[in-house]
Design an enzyme around this catalytic site. Structure first.
Site, PDB file in Angstrom:
ATOM      1  N   ASN A  24       1.005  -1.244   0.063  1.00 63.29           N
ATOM      2  CA  ASN A  24       0.082   0.134   0.032  1.00 63.29           C
ATOM      3  C   ASN A  24       1.149   1.321   0.092  1.00 63.29           C
ATOM      4  O   ASN A  24       0.140   2.526  -0.229  1.00 63.29           O
ATOM      5  CB  ASN A  24      -0.984  -0.068   1.085  1.00 63.29           C
ATOM      6  CG  ASN A  24      -1.925  -1.050   1.175  1.00 63.29           C
ATOM      7  OD1 ASN A  24      -1.611  -2.159   1.968  1.00 63.29           O
ATOM      8  ND2 ASN A  24      -3.099  -1.072   0.370  1.00 63.29           N
ATOM      9  N   MET A 103       1.689  -6.910  10.574  1.00 61.02           N
ATOM     10  CA  MET A 103       1.356  -8.103  10.995  1.00 61.02           C
ATOM     11  C   MET A 103       1.312  -8.383  12.558  1.00 61.02           C
ATOM     12  O   MET A 103       1.495  -9.404  13.035  1.00 61.02           O
ATOM     13  CB  MET A 103       1.819  -9.283  10.248  1.00 61.02           C
ATOM     14  CG  MET A 103       1.800  -9.116   8.686  1.00 61.02           C
ATOM     15  SD  MET A 103       0.022  -8.608   7.986  1.00 61.02           S
ATOM     16  CE  MET A 103      -0.668 -10.398   8.202  1.00 61.02           C
ATOM     17  N   ARG A 104       1.304  -7.316  13.362  1.00 60.54           N
ATOM     18  CA  ARG A 104       1.441  -7.376  14.901  1.00 60.54           C
ATOM     19  C   ARG A 104       0.295  -6.820  15.454  1.00 60.54           C
ATOM     20  O   ARG A 104      -0.260  -5.900  14.858  1.00 60.54           O
ATOM     21  CB  ARG A 104       2.540  -7.045  15.249  1.00 60.54           C
ATOM     22  CG  ARG A 104       4.034  -7.703  15.064  1.00 60.54           C
ATOM     23  CD  ARG A 104       4.127  -8.878  15.780  1.00 60.54           C
ATOM     24  NE  ARG A 104       5.353  -9.315  15.687  1.00 60.54           N
ATOM     25  CZ  ARG A 104       5.787 -10.444  16.279  1.00 60.54           C
ATOM     26  NH1 ARG A 104       5.077 -10.964  17.417  1.00 60.54           N
ATOM     27  NH2 ARG A 104       6.923 -11.164  15.987  1.00 60.54           N
ATOM     28  N   LEU A 106      -1.223  -4.537  18.094  1.00 62.41           N
ATOM     29  CA  LEU A 106      -0.560  -3.474  19.197  1.00 62.41           C
ATOM     30  C   LEU A 106      -1.404  -3.273  20.580  1.00 62.41           C
ATOM     31  O   LEU A 106      -2.765  -4.044  20.618  1.00 62.41           O
ATOM     32  CB  LEU A 106      -0.734  -1.961  18.615  1.00 62.41           C
ATOM     33  CG  LEU A 106       0.053  -2.026  17.040  1.00 62.41           C
ATOM     34  CD1 LEU A 106      -0.356  -0.692  16.472  1.00 62.41           C
ATOM     35  CD2 LEU A 106       1.548  -1.654  17.612  1.00 62.41           C
ATOM     36  N   ASN A 120      -6.029   1.269   9.823  1.00 60.28           N
ATOM     37  CA  ASN A 120      -5.633   0.155   9.017  1.00 60.28           C
ATOM     38  C   ASN A 120      -6.391  -0.336   7.817  1.00 60.28           C
ATOM     39  O   ASN A 120      -7.484   0.157   7.744  1.00 60.28           O
ATOM     40  CB  ASN A 120      -5.531  -0.917  10.279  1.00 60.28           C
ATOM     41  CG  ASN A 120      -5.030  -2.341   9.668  1.00 60.28           C
ATOM     42  OD1 ASN A 120      -4.081  -2.439   9.152  1.00 60.28           O
ATOM     43  ND2 ASN A 120      -5.822  -3.214   9.899  1.00 60.28           N
ATOM     44  N   HIS A 122      -7.707  -3.549   5.789  1.00 58.57           N
ATOM     45  CA  HIS A 122      -7.921  -5.079   6.027  1.00 58.57           C
ATOM     46  C   HIS A 122      -8.637  -5.673   4.680  1.00 58.57           C
ATOM     47  O   HIS A 122      -9.421  -5.103   4.156  1.00 58.57           O
ATOM     48  CB  HIS A 122      -8.843  -5.406   7.108  1.00 58.57           C
ATOM     49  CG  HIS A 122      -9.142  -6.820   7.264  1.00 58.57           C
ATOM     50  ND1 HIS A 122      -8.045  -7.663   8.030  1.00 58.57           N
ATOM     51  CD2 HIS A 122     -10.048  -7.591   7.271  1.00 58.57           C
ATOM     52  CE1 HIS A 122      -8.507  -9.009   8.058  1.00 58.57           C
ATOM     53  NE2 HIS A 122     -10.038  -9.010   7.582  1.00 58.57           N
ATOM     54  N   ASP A 154      -8.840   0.277  17.144  1.00 58.63           N
ATOM     55  CA  ASP A 154      -9.150   0.172  18.381  1.00 58.63           C
ATOM     56  C   ASP A 154      -8.544  -0.856  19.218  1.00 58.63           C
ATOM     57  O   ASP A 154      -7.424  -1.571  18.808  1.00 58.63           O
ATOM     58  CB  ASP A 154     -10.510   0.286  18.644  1.00 58.63           C
ATOM     59  CG  ASP A 154     -11.222  -1.041  18.320  1.00 58.63           C
ATOM     60  OD1 ASP A 154     -12.546  -1.042  18.328  1.00 58.63           O
ATOM     61  OD2 ASP A 154     -10.706  -1.978  17.965  1.00 58.63           O
ATOM     62  N   VAL A 157      -9.303  -6.598  17.070  1.00 54.29           N
ATOM     63  CA  VAL A 157      -8.481  -6.833  16.061  1.00 54.29           C
ATOM     64  C   VAL A 157      -9.434  -6.808  14.876  1.00 54.29           C
ATOM     65  O   VAL A 157     -10.489  -7.334  14.869  1.00 54.29           O
ATOM     66  CB  VAL A 157      -8.021  -8.414  16.045  1.00 54.29           C
ATOM     67  CG1 VAL A 157      -7.249  -8.880  14.483  1.00 54.29           C
ATOM     68  CG2 VAL A 157      -6.840  -8.404  17.177  1.00 54.29           C
ATOM     69  N   GLU A 187      -7.383  -1.568  -2.928  1.00 56.49           N
ATOM     70  CA  GLU A 187      -6.999  -1.163  -1.904  1.00 56.49           C
ATOM     71  C   GLU A 187      -6.124   0.154  -2.227  1.00 56.49           C
ATOM     72  O   GLU A 187      -5.820   1.142  -1.282  1.00 56.49           O
ATOM     73  CB  GLU A 187      -5.803  -2.039  -1.206  1.00 56.49           C
ATOM     74  CG  GLU A 187      -6.519  -3.171  -0.337  1.00 56.49           C
ATOM     75  CD  GLU A 187      -5.539  -4.350   0.335  1.00 56.49           C
ATOM     76  OE1 GLU A 187      -4.443  -3.806   0.581  1.00 56.49           O
ATOM     77  OE2 GLU A 187      -5.981  -5.167   0.452  1.00 56.49           O
TER      78      GLU A 187
HETATM   79  C1  GRF Z   1      -2.965  -6.238   2.062  1.00 56.14           C
HETATM   80  O1  GRF Z   1      -3.781  -7.343   1.748  1.00 56.14           O
HETATM   81  C2  GRF Z   1      -3.442  -5.520   3.257  1.00 56.14           C
HETATM   82  O2  GRF Z   1      -5.011  -5.703   3.116  1.00 56.14           O
HETATM   83  C3  GRF Z   1      -3.094  -6.376   4.445  1.00 56.14           C
HETATM   84  O3  GRF Z   1      -1.751  -6.815   4.136  1.00 56.14           O
HETATM   85  C4  GRF Z   1      -1.753  -6.799   2.772  1.00 56.14           C
HETATM   86  C5  GRF Z   1      -0.405  -5.993   2.158  1.00 56.14           C
HETATM   87  O4  GRF Z   1       0.670  -6.807   2.854  1.00 56.14           O
HETATM   88  N1  GRF Z   1      -2.948  -5.394   5.642  1.00 56.14           N
HETATM   89  P1  GRF Z   1       2.241  -6.377   2.078  1.00 56.14           P
HETATM   90  O5  GRF Z   1       2.196  -4.889   1.832  1.00 56.14           O
HETATM   91  O6  GRF Z   1       1.868  -7.062   0.725  1.00 56.14           O
HETATM   92  O7  GRF Z   1       3.192  -7.204   2.890  1.00 56.14           O
END
Ligand code: GRF
Length: 214
Positions: A24, A103-104, A106, A120, A122, A154, A157, A187
């Protein structure tokens, strides 16, 4: 980090947190250039910091290539990461944090501290399919459509107030990879638009109208 209420009277300073490719990041950099110049005319904000919890994550190279400070904070426990990240956010005077493939989870303390200034993205139409492998979850559920959601973060998750969603059809030929790729394309549009909504005050974590005394 002062608690700004959007809209600000100056360009906002954005940080991006990511653990992997930073898929992104390019669209956020395009929408909020690291160096606001007259040509772009982008008054809303600029990306001033990229943080990754994974040493050598490709997102760090993407940040450096764009001239954005790229901070590698190897995960050595949540408290240590959040302490170092908070210091960097203060140092760079960040107004809004964008999690993007981070991927963590918080802590409740961290998300409370940055409430309204932490968002975030998703890869599902939340509240459907929270957590990991959302495209795979949609396929296994036989969903006819899925998509992506940008939301405030928030203590839960993938449970914060939704800002914007974009939908994609699930094709009979889809597997998790093809569906994830089509969602990712959406996205690229959803994230910058959602950030603009936050920065202009059109979207707030508590749903109050812009300029509402916080
Ligand atoms: C995307 O699908 C996003 O929605 C999720 O992680 C993916 C991007 O991961 N949060 P990356 O930037 O390709 O590692």
């Amino acid at each position: 980090m002062p608690r700004p209420s959007f809209p600000l009277s100056r360009p906002a300073r954005l940080a991006v947190f990511a653990s992997g490719r930073g898929s992104n990041l390019p669209s956020l950099l395009a929408a909020f250039p690291p160096r606001i110049d007259e040509a772009s005319g982008e008054e809303l904000g600029s990306v001033v910091l990229v943080v990754s919890n994974v040493p050598g994550a490709p997102v760090l190279d993407k940040a450096s290539a764009a001239g954005v400070p790229a901070l590698e904070l190897a995960w050595r426990g949540r408290a240590a990461f959040e302490s170092a990240a908070s210091a960097a956010l203060e140092e760079h005077r960040v107004d809004l944090i964008c999690l993007a493939g981070f991927m963590r989870v918080l802590s409740a303390e961290f998300t409370a501290r940055y409430q309204g200034r932490l968002v975030n993205i998703h890869p599902s139409l939340l509240p459907l399919y929270p957590g990991l492998a959302a495209p795979q979850q949609a396929l296994e559920a036989g969903a006819a459509e899925s998509g992506c959601t940008v939301h405030f973060v928030d203590a839960g998750v993938d449970t914060g107030a939704k800002i914007l969603q974009r939908t994609v059809a699930v094709l009979a030929s889809d597997d998790a990879t093809s569906l994830a790729e089509r969602i990712l394309a959406e996205e690229q549009l959803a994230y910058p638009e959602a950030v603009r909504m936050v920065l202009t005050g059109a979207a707030s974590h508590d749903g109050r109208p812009a300029g509402h005394p916080s």
